[in-house]
Design an enzyme around this catalytic site. Structure first.
Site, mmCIF file in Angstrom:
data_model
loop_
_atom_site.group_PDB
_atom_site.id
_atom_site.type_symbol
_atom_site.label_atom_id
_atom_site.label_comp_id
_atom_site.label_asym_id
_atom_site.label_seq_id
_atom_site.Cartn_x
_atom_site.Cartn_y
_atom_site.Cartn_z
ATOM 1 N N ALA A 157 0.837 -1.204 0.000
ATOM 2 C CA ALA A 157 0.000 0.000 0.000
ATOM 3 C C ALA A 157 0.864 1.244 0.000
ATOM 4 O O ALA A 157 2.003 1.218 0.450
ATOM 5 C CB ALA A 157 -0.896 0.005 1.229
ATOM 6 N N ASP A 158 0.328 2.326 -0.509
ATOM 7 C CA ASP A 158 1.039 3.598 -0.496
ATOM 8 C C ASP A 158 0.978 4.175 0.916
ATOM 9 O O ASP A 158 -0.103 4.322 1.486
ATOM 10 C CB ASP A 158 0.385 4.552 -1.499
ATOM 11 N N CYS A 159 2.121 4.505 1.472
ATOM 12 C CA CYS A 159 2.222 5.105 2.821
ATOM 13 C C CYS A 159 1.049 4.777 3.721
ATOM 14 O O CYS A 159 0.822 3.638 4.068
ATOM 15 C CB CYS A 159 2.440 6.599 2.721
#
Ligand SMILES: *[C@@H]1O[C@H](CO)[C@@H](O)[C@H](O)[C@H]1NC(C)=O
Ligand SMILES: *[C@@H]1O[C@H](CO)[C@@H](O)[C@H](O)[C@H]1NC(C)=O
Ligand SMILES: *[C@@H]1O[C@H](CO)[C@@H](O)[C@H](O)[C@H]1NC(C)=O
Ligand SMILES: *[C@@H]1O[C@H](CO)[C@@H](O)[C@H](O)[C@H]1NC(C)=O
Ligand SMILES: *[C@@H]1O[C@H](CO)[C@@H](O)[C@H](O)[C@H]1NC(C)=O
Ligand SMILES: *[C@@H]1O[C@H](CO)[C@@H](O)[C@H](O)[C@H]1NC(C)=O
Ligand SMILES: *[C@@H]1O[C@H](CO)[C@@H](O)[C@H](O)[C@H]1NC(C)=O
Ligand SMILES: *[C@@H]1O[C@H](CO)[C@@H](O)[C@H](O)[C@H]1NC(C)=O
Ligand SMILES: *[C@@H]1O[C@H](CO)[C@@H](O)[C@H](O)[C@H]1NC(C)=O
Ligand SMILES: *[C@@H]1O[C@H](CO)[C@@H](O)[C@H](O)[C@H]1NC(C)=O
Ligand SMILES: *[C@@H]1O[C@H](CO)[C@@H](O)[C@H](O)[C@H]1NC(C)=O
Ligand SMILES: *[C@@H]1O[C@H](CO)[C@@H](O)[C@H](O)[C@H]1NC(C)=O
Length: 786
Positions: A329-331
């Site tokens: 996942a992104d950040c």
């Protein structure tokens, strides 16, 4: 395998019941920032006194922990990797499993010899200092900083793209050996530039999904592949030099448009655009690049947060495309499902469970660990163990950074062959503008500390007497107070070079552009300096996205215009080499340069590529209006001609009773085909369109040309692309030399159109292969017979 999956699904299930603290841990940093913080325990000291990162399954390391490595099956090299990964997962408690998936909370598990590890490193165009894992200090003070991706793409040279990936991974692995980087890099960024306002355009390979996909394949192979071991019978255990990540999946390309930001944006995307544009580079990255990781994005697509979308993550990426790795996942995108999207009134626990079930990590920890084993985190790779300081910022690597900039630079205007400048006549130079002494601006974002900057000022000083005037106090150029002295300087000099454009204050992560103009008083600076100048005026634009410079294009005093993207640490040298003819430019624009009023005609949030109502189409494939410069544009100091020995080309396909026809809508209601089209999934797709183009350099100077090949669907079909790029080849040619360039296009891949349902169809009728800017047209007739 089944057992493994059910084990991991059990983890996901039990999450809904487990206590809140655990999920705060999971959520606080999951993923991008996902560190199985494997590092500290693992640091030993090498002879040179530097901390040295070994591999996990080192008996001496276990001994230091008071453990006997032989007791841990996951370190048994005689077992297959999936068995070892399963053993490791099975050795952990639920809490320990969750702790390996967070960021700063993860400390490894000394009990079983698992060291901490920091997951987050970046290597977009060189090893970056973004993230928690990479560190520059006296042990490794710098790394080679290549041009930003948008400029490297403009070279249209696949060999260059891959070579840069190889050099970056060599430096990355060397930094890892020195304890200064991880082995998991969240690069490249392969979202298609749908709208010229997008702030992250600089990170990407531009607007064409095919070019973006090919860039991804080459760069990822450069990062990941170990020569001679790029094909193994089991792709799940193929050794990786480092692990790359194609991001951000999917349909992510809005930062902040009129207050609507990426954490709240719900992209409404038609299936046709999804298949044809947004997914295509990811499909190529996974299938052809064999990337080991894909990152889901912050936005929603048609209501569903991408990180919780099992159709995207599980069905497409893992099953259809067959990802040999994990989804990350992104950040804090999982936290944002709850905080910003407020999706389904999720609690933290709900969101954690949903993303795991949707396929994040690929059913949990196991995929992660499998990739850990592929990059030989457990066993090491002897051949790469000797990489060290000498392999970072070597002369050769720095030279490649300069070469990449030279190959990417695009010549947009060159009246009366003003360029290249003749150093025997042009002795004094006025370097004017807010980028004339650019350094940091040349490396954009996701950058590290470069080995050595060469600014334009320094680069041009090698060719003549230089005077320097900024013309503007900063890039936004909010007043005209510095213009007069710039005008004065240009009155004295034999030639004037104006360096204007944008920087990260104007286009960046979180910052979309509002217009396509030069900022503030920059236009006035250019016009007044040009008016006053004694010698020829050369305009150099540093930017990623489009700048409407029509005023300069028609200004007869401005003889030449160069687009230099953000050209990396050696950018000043590369521009000077081009201006003085040490290098003959051959780059091509990877974006359509729209006129400024384009952005008044449609909101950034409209995702459709085709014209809708009053909205114009997007990208060269669907935009049929006038431009400042079209996609693929670029001049040279010489001229090239194309020749092709004309042959009638046709493809006759005999259908069996299991192959059905799809109808198409035609513009002319009287036009008919017995069988309008067939889905390429139902065809054998063996037909090849083979032809060659003879390219001749008819000028007086050596140079390189990019032969661009497009396909144009039968003109009767409604709602298709105008044309689409299907092949390109950059070729070097001495003055007067000619070369034959061969193309072998697969008919299904190169001629297909995507219909409203997302079917890829090969239509019957008269297609055209177009070379260059309509320089050659090669008709290809497709017929279906029963
Ligand atoms: C992780 O570190 C950040 C600061 O770097 C801190 O704000 C945060 O509370 C930490 N998270 C946890 C769960 O410890
Ligand atoms: C790897 O295998 C693929 C498919 O079998 C083949 O197309 C490709 O050329 C091979 N690559 C190398 C480097 O052998
Ligand atoms: C090129 O030079 C010729 C002769 O000096 C001049 O007449 C002509 O206007 C110039 N053309 C352009 C486009 O500058
Ligand atoms: C150019 O930029 C460099 C680095 O920022 C700076 O050290 C130098 O003083 C600048 N040169 C001039 C002439 O301003
Ligand atoms: C011009 O702009 C710069 C930077 O914003 C500022 O420092 C300067 O004071 C301004 N000058 C005038 C005359 O307004
Ligand atoms: C420009 O040059 C003129 C004449 O040489 C001089 O009087 C004037 O002060 C200069 N202006 C600036 C802003 O340097
Ligand atoms: C290339 O051809 C164009 C069109 O014939 C001509 O105007 C131009 O001067 C030529 N350029 C060079 C570098 O030969
Ligand atoms: C395809 O069929 C057409 C006539 O229907 C014929 O002229 C042509 O030669 C055929 N092409 C091939 C490649 O067989
Ligand atoms: C295709 O169009 C023809 C003619 O309008 C029609 O007869 C046929 O049923 C259509 N086929 C399909 C599969 O929709
Ligand atoms: C072509 O497609 C557009 C968009 O779907 C539609 O509005 C138009 O009526 C179609 N034209 C014809 C001739 O079918
Ligand atoms: C582009 O627009 C022009 C003018 O509206 C039209 O004549 C032409 O057919 C269009 N071309 C394409 C490929 O749509
Ligand atoms: C493509 O890039 C490679 C690597 O830099 C270089 O060796 C080659 O000459 C380039 N090809 C062309 C045609 O410029």
């Amino acid at each position: 395998m089944g057992v493994l999956f059910s084990t991991l699904i059990t983890i996901a299930d039990s999450i809904t019941m487990a206590n809140k603290t655990l999920f705060m841990l999971l959520l606080s940093h999951i993923i991008l920032c996902f560190s199985i913080v494997f590092s500290n325990l693992d640091v030993s000291v090498a002879e040179d006194g530097l901390p040295k990162f070994g591999h996990v399954c080192d008996p001496a390391r276990f001994e230091m922990l008071g453990l006997n490595m032989d007791e841990f099956a996951y370190c048994d090299k005689s077992l297959p990797y999936d068995v070892r990964a399963k053993d490791l997962v099975d050795s952990m408690s639920l809490v320990e499993k969750a702790e390996q998936m967070g960021d700063n909370t993860s400390v490894g598990i000394p009990r079983i010899g698992l060291p901490p590890y920091k997951w987050w490193s970046e290597a977009l165009h060189g090893v970056a200092d973004t993230g928690r894992s990479t560190k520059f200090d006296s042990a490794v003070p710098s790394a080679t900083s290549f041009p930003t991706v948008i400029l490297t793409t403009a070279s249209f040279n696949q060999t260059l793209w891959k070579t840069i990936g190889q050099v970056v991974s060599t430096e990355a692995r060397a930094m890892y050996n020195l304890g200064r980087a991880g082995l998991t890099f969240w690069s490249p960024n392969i979202n298609v530039v749908r709208d010229p306002r997008w702030g992250r355009t600089l990170e990407t390979p531009g607007e064409d999904p095919f070019v973006v996909g090919l860039y991804a394949v080459n760069y990822v192979r450069g990062l990941q592949d170990i020569e001679g071991q790029d094909n193994t019978s089991d792709p799940n255990s193929r050794p990786l030099k480092v692990s790359a990540c194609c991001k951000h999946f999917a349909a992510y390309d809005v930062e902040n448009y009129l207050g609507l930001d990426r954490l709240h944006f719900d992209a409404k995307v038609a299936e046709q655009d999804m298949v044809e544009t947004f997914n295509r580079p990811f499909e190529m990255c996974v299938k052809d690049g064999d990337v080991s990781s894909v990152m889901c994005s912050f936005n929603r697509v048609n209501g569903i947060p991408t990180c919780a979308d099992s159709y995207l993550l599980k069905k497409l990426v893992r099953e259809d495309w067959n990802l040999h790795g994990y989804v990350v996942a992104d950040c804090d995108s999982i936290a944002e499902i709850v905080k910003s999207h407020k999706w389904l009134d999720d609690t933290w626990e709900d969101a954690s469970a949903q993303v795991l079930k949707a396929g994040l990590y690929g059913f949990g920890l196991w995929r992660f660990l499998q990739v850990s084993s592929k990059r030989r985190f457990f066993d090491g790779i002897p051949a790469l163990a000797s990489l060290g300081r000498k392999d970072i910022c070597s002369e050769e690597n720095i030279e490649l950074a300069a070469e990449a900039a030279r190959q990417g630079i695009v010549l947009l205007k060159n009246d009366n062959e003003t360029l290249p400048l003749d150093a025997t006549e042009i002795k004094s130079l006025a370097l004017i503008g807010p980028h004339a002494n650019a350094t940091d601006a040349m490396i954009g974002n996701y950058a590290g500390i470069p080995c050595k900057f060469i600014s334009p000022l320094e680069g041009f000083s090698a060719f003549g007497q230089v005077t320097y005037e900024m013309g503007c106090a900063e890039m936004k150029c909010q007043n005209d107070s510095m213009i007069n002295s710039a005008v004065n300087a240009s009155k004295q000099a034999d030639a004037t070079l104006l360096f204007v454009g944008l920087n990260l204050d104007l286009e960046a992560e979180w910052i979309d552009r509002k217009d396509l103009l030069l900022p503030g008083y920059q236009t006035q600076l250019v016009t007044e300096v040009a008016e006053a100048s004694k010698g020829p005026v050369i305009l150099v634009i540093m930017s990623a996205t489009v700048v409407d410079i029509s005023f300069a294009k028609i200004n007869p005093k401005i003889k030449s215009i160069i687009w230099a993207g953000y050209p990396g640490e050696q950018g000043g040298r590369a521009i000077a080499d081009v201006a003085f003819g040490n290098y003959n430019p051959g780059g091509r624009l990877p974006l359509t340069w729209y006129e400024a009023n384009y952005v008044d005609k449609l909101p950034m949030t409209s995702m459709a590529l085709r014209p809708v109502g009053d909205y114009p189409g997007r990208t060269y494939k669907f935009f049929n209006g006038s431009t400042v410069y079209p996609f693929g544009y670029g001049l040279s100091y010489t001229n090239f001609t194309y020749e092709h020995k004309f042959e009638e080309m046709s493809i006759n396909i005999t259908l069996n009773r299991l192959q059905h026809c799809h109808n198409l809508t035609y513009l002319d209601e009287n036009y008919q085909q017995d069988c309008p089209s067939v889905s390429i999934d139902d065809l054998a797709c063996k037909d090849e369109i083979a032809f060659d183009v003879t390219v001749q350099n008819i000028g007086q100077k050596d140079g390189s040309d990019v032969v661009m090949v497009y396909s144009v669907p039968p003109k009767e079909i409604n709602g298709t692309h105008i044309k689409q790029l299907v092949g390109f080849e950059r070729v070097d040619l001495k003055a007067k030399e000619s070369k034959k360039v061969n193309f072998g296009l697969n008919a299904c891949q190169s001629l297909n159109i995507v219909d409203v349902s997302g079917y890829k169809l090969l239509a019957s009728g008269l297609h055209n292969i177009v070379v260059g800017d309509n320089a050659l047209q090669i008709p290809v007739q497709v017929n279906y017979n029963r």
